[in-house]
Write a protein that holds these residues in place. Structure first.
Motif, PDB file in Angstrom:
ATOM      1  N   TYR A   1       0.839  -1.186   0.000  1.00 50.25           N
ATOM      2  CA  TYR A   1       0.000   0.000   0.000  1.00 50.25           C
ATOM      3  C   TYR A   1       0.884   1.249   0.000  1.00 50.25           C
ATOM      4  N   VAL A   2       0.523   2.224  -0.823  1.00 52.23           N
ATOM      5  CA  VAL A   2       1.293   3.454  -0.946  1.00 52.23           C
ATOM      6  C   VAL A   2       0.362   4.640  -0.747  1.00 52.23           C
ATOM      7  N   ALA A   3       0.720   5.528   0.175  1.00 53.71           N
ATOM      8  CA  ALA A   3      -0.062   6.743   0.407  1.00 53.71           C
ATOM      9  C   ALA A   3       0.549   7.878  -0.402  1.00 53.71           C
ATOM     10  N   THR A   4      -0.250   8.466  -1.274  1.00 55.54           N
ATOM     11  CA  THR A   4       0.215   9.598  -2.078  1.00 55.54           C
ATOM     12  C   THR A   4      -0.344  10.917  -1.566  1.00 55.54           C
ATOM     13  N   GLY A   5      -1.128  10.875  -0.508  1.00 53.25           N
ATOM     14  CA  GLY A   5      -1.702  12.068   0.086  1.00 53.25           C
ATOM     15  C   GLY A   5      -2.286  11.731   1.445  1.00 53.25           C
ATOM     16  N   PRO A   6      -2.752  12.737   2.175  1.00 55.02           N
ATOM     17  CA  PRO A   6      -3.308  12.496   3.514  1.00 55.02           C
ATOM     18  C   PRO A   6      -4.622  11.734   3.470  1.00 55.02           C
ATOM     19  N   ASN A   7      -4.934  11.075   4.564  1.00 55.25           N
ATOM     20  CA  ASN A   7      -6.198  10.347   4.755  1.00 55.25           C
ATOM     21  C   ASN A   7      -6.407   9.239   3.729  1.00 55.25           C
ATOM     22  N   GLN A   8      -5.316   8.579   3.366  1.00 62.47           N
ATOM     23  CA  GLN A   8      -5.386   7.385   2.534  1.00 62.47           C
ATOM     24  C   GLN A   8      -5.049   6.139   3.334  1.00 62.47           C
ATOM     25  N   ILE A   9      -4.031   6.237   4.194  1.00 57.15           N
ATOM     26  CA  ILE A   9      -3.618   5.096   5.017  1.00 57.15           C
ATOM     27  C   ILE A   9      -3.369   5.579   6.442  1.00 57.15           C
ATOM     28  N   TRP A  10      -4.050   4.939   7.377  1.00 58.06           N
ATOM     29  CA  TRP A  10      -3.830   5.224   8.789  1.00 58.06           C
ATOM     30  C   TRP A  10      -3.304   3.970   9.476  1.00 58.06           C
TER      31      TRP A  10
ATOM     32  N   GLU B   1      -2.832   7.454  13.395  1.00 55.40           N
ATOM     33  CA  GLU B   1      -1.841   8.305  12.744  1.00 55.40           C
ATOM     34  C   GLU B   1      -1.877   8.105  11.240  1.00 55.40           C
ATOM     35  N   ASP B   2      -1.810   9.192  10.505  1.00 52.44           N
ATOM     36  CA  ASP B   2      -1.754   9.165   9.049  1.00 52.44           C
ATOM     37  C   ASP B   2      -0.308   8.919   8.635  1.00 52.44           C
ATOM     38  N   ILE B   3      -0.031   7.857   7.841  1.00 54.53           N
ATOM     39  CA  ILE B   3       1.359   7.547   7.538  1.00 54.53           C
ATOM     40  C   ILE B   3       1.959   8.518   6.529  1.00 54.53           C
ATOM     41  N   TYR B   4       1.131   9.179   5.730  1.00 58.61           N
ATOM     42  CA  TYR B   4       1.642  10.133   4.751  1.00 58.61           C
ATOM     43  C   TYR B   4       2.208  11.383   5.437  1.00 58.61           C
ATOM     44  N   SER B   5       1.467  11.869   6.420  1.00 61.35           N
ATOM     45  CA  SER B   5       1.847  13.119   7.082  1.00 61.35           C
ATOM     46  C   SER B   5       2.389  12.934   8.486  1.00 61.35           C
ATOM     47  N   ARG B   6       2.231  11.746   9.068  1.00 58.03           N
ATOM     48  CA  ARG B   6       2.539  11.451  10.471  1.00 58.03           C
ATOM     49  C   ARG B   6       1.645  12.253  11.423  1.00 58.03           C
ATOM     50  N   PHE B   7       0.577  12.814  10.902  1.00 59.53           N
ATOM     51  CA  PHE B   7      -0.336  13.601  11.719  1.00 59.53           C
ATOM     52  C   PHE B   7      -1.228  12.676  12.534  1.00 59.53           C
TER      53      PHE B   7
ATOM     54  N   VAL C   1       6.685  -4.095   9.547  1.00 62.51           N
ATOM     55  CA  VAL C   1       5.993  -2.850   9.225  1.00 62.51           C
ATOM     56  C   VAL C   1       6.631  -1.716  10.016  1.00 62.51           C
ATOM     57  N   LYS C   2       6.886  -0.611   9.340  1.00 56.42           N
ATOM     58  CA  LYS C   2       7.473   0.529  10.022  1.00 56.42           C
ATOM     59  C   LYS C   2       6.571   0.972  11.182  1.00 56.42           C
ATOM     60  N   PRO C   3       7.155   1.190  12.349  1.00 58.35           N
ATOM     61  CA  PRO C   3       6.341   1.493  13.546  1.00 58.35           C
ATOM     62  C   PRO C   3       5.918   2.958  13.595  1.00 58.35           C
ATOM     63  N   TYR C   4       5.080   3.363  12.657  1.00 62.39           N
ATOM     64  CA  TYR C   4       4.662   4.761  12.609  1.00 62.39           C
ATOM     65  C   TYR C   4       4.064   5.226  13.939  1.00 62.39           C
ATOM     66  N   ILE C   5       3.053   4.501  14.405  1.00 62.93           N
ATOM     67  CA  ILE C   5       2.372   4.919  15.616  1.00 62.93           C
ATOM     68  C   ILE C   5       3.298   4.803  16.836  1.00 62.93           C
ATOM     69  N   GLY C   6       4.311   3.947  16.724  1.00 63.01           N
ATOM     70  CA  GLY C   6       5.217   3.753  17.841  1.00 63.01           C
ATOM     71  C   GLY C   6       5.977   5.006  18.220  1.00 63.01           C
ATOM     72  N   SER C   7       6.280   5.866  17.233  1.00 62.20           N
ATOM     73  CA  SER C   7       7.028   7.082  17.541  1.00 62.20           C
ATOM     74  C   SER C   7       6.227   8.021  18.433  1.00 62.20           C
ATOM     75  N   LEU C   8       4.911   8.045  18.232  1.00 61.05           N
ATOM     76  CA  LEU C   8       4.062   8.854  19.120  1.00 61.05           C
ATOM     77  C   LEU C   8       4.092   8.286  20.526  1.00 61.05           C
TER      78      LEU C   8
ATOM     79  N   VAL D   1       5.235   4.477   1.947  1.00 59.63           N
ATOM     80  CA  VAL D   1       4.873   3.062   1.802  1.00 59.63           C
ATOM     81  C   VAL D   1       4.519   2.488   3.165  1.00 59.63           C
ATOM     82  N   LEU D   2       3.411   1.754   3.208  1.00 61.89           N
ATOM     83  CA  LEU D   2       2.998   1.144   4.478  1.00 61.89           C
ATOM     84  C   LEU D   2       3.860  -0.043   4.832  1.00 61.89           C
ATOM     85  N   CYS D   3       4.037  -0.970   3.889  1.00 59.72           N
ATOM     86  CA  CYS D   3       4.740  -2.206   4.212  1.00 59.72           C
ATOM     87  C   CYS D   3       5.584  -2.649   3.033  1.00 59.72           C
ATOM     88  N   GLU D   4       6.817  -3.039   3.300  1.00 56.92           N
ATOM     89  CA  GLU D   4       7.699  -3.502   2.245  1.00 56.92           C
ATOM     90  C   GLU D   4       7.532  -4.997   1.974  1.00 56.92           C
TER      91      GLU D   4
END
Length: 226
Positions: free
Chosen positions: A26-35, A57-63, A131-138, A214-217
């Motif tokens: 899965y690839v996010a090309t903008g906000p609110n595509q992959i959380w 958390e939005d993986i595109y923006s880390r918001f 999977v990259k630990p996006y939410i983990g950084s928060l 990218v969500l997952c490699e």
């Protein structure tokens, strides 16, 4: 206590998630595509009582698109929290991929029914998938930087205030290298265009924002709506 920081003012247009079938990711090309979403906890000063923070958390923006401080970690609470965050961010059917692990909450009939009704695609990593630990950084910020795990919160309100502070700092003031060293709020709003001045010539140059995320490699994906 569910909150979606500044959700009414953010770019929540009807984005379509992009599934790269060739590389199966899965690839996010903008906000609110992959959380991604998760839960962390903190001990209170009262024995055996914990407080829980749910966050998306939005993986595109880390918001951090939404979070909630609760007294329980169970299926009903999680379903209610996710439902409110989806609603407050005006998520449309077939817009969003939601990532989680294989916990009982995501696999529950109630959560599956909610996401099916809202038209949200489900991504669950297989065991061992890196999977990259996006939410983990928060959660690192929450548990280690501004509010260490060793600190016992005297009340639910005190923990909620601490979470609010961390999320606000994370969203508005914490530059993240992987998104071009801008803060998540800038990236989520589409304000991550930057300009720099050449020290030799004095010429002002524009730096393009960082591209897709990218969500997952790994070569695994699951889309329950397919």
């Amino acid at each position: 206590m569910t909150q979606s920081p500044d959700s009414n003012n953010l770019n929540t247009g009807n984005f379509q998630h992009l599934l790269n079938e060739t590389r199966r990711k899965y690839v996010a090309t903008g906000p609110n595509q992959i959380w991604v979403w998760g839960v962390t906890s903190c001990q209170s000063t009262t024995r055996k009582i914990k407080y829980y923070c749910y966050a998306c958390e939005d993986i595109y923006s880390r918001f951090i698109v939404g979070y909630s401080v609760e007294l329980r970690d169970d299926i009903d609470t999680a379903v209610a929290v996710i439902g409110k965050i989806l609603e407050r961010n005006n998520i449309e059917p077939n817009q969003l991929v939601l990532h989680s692990n294989h916990g009982k909450v995501m696999q529950s009939a109630a959560m599956q029914a909610l996401l099916k009704k809202r038209g949200v695609a489900i991504y669950q990593k297989k065991p061992g998938c890196r999977v990259k630990p996006y939410i983990g950084s928060l959660f690192v910020s929450l548990n280690c930087r501004l509010a260490p795990k060793s600190y016992l919160y005297p009340s639910f309100e005190a923990y909620a205030d601490a979470v609010h502070t961390v999320v606000d700092v994370y969203n508005r003031f914490l530059p993240i290298a992987s998104i071009g060293s801008v803060v998540p709020e800038q990236r989520h709003r589409g304000l991550d265009l930057k300009t720099v001045t050449d020290l030799m010539t004095g010429e002002v140059k524009k730096i393009d924002p960082v591209g897709s995320q990218v969500l997952c490699e790994e070569d695994f994906f699951r889309d329950d709506l397919a």
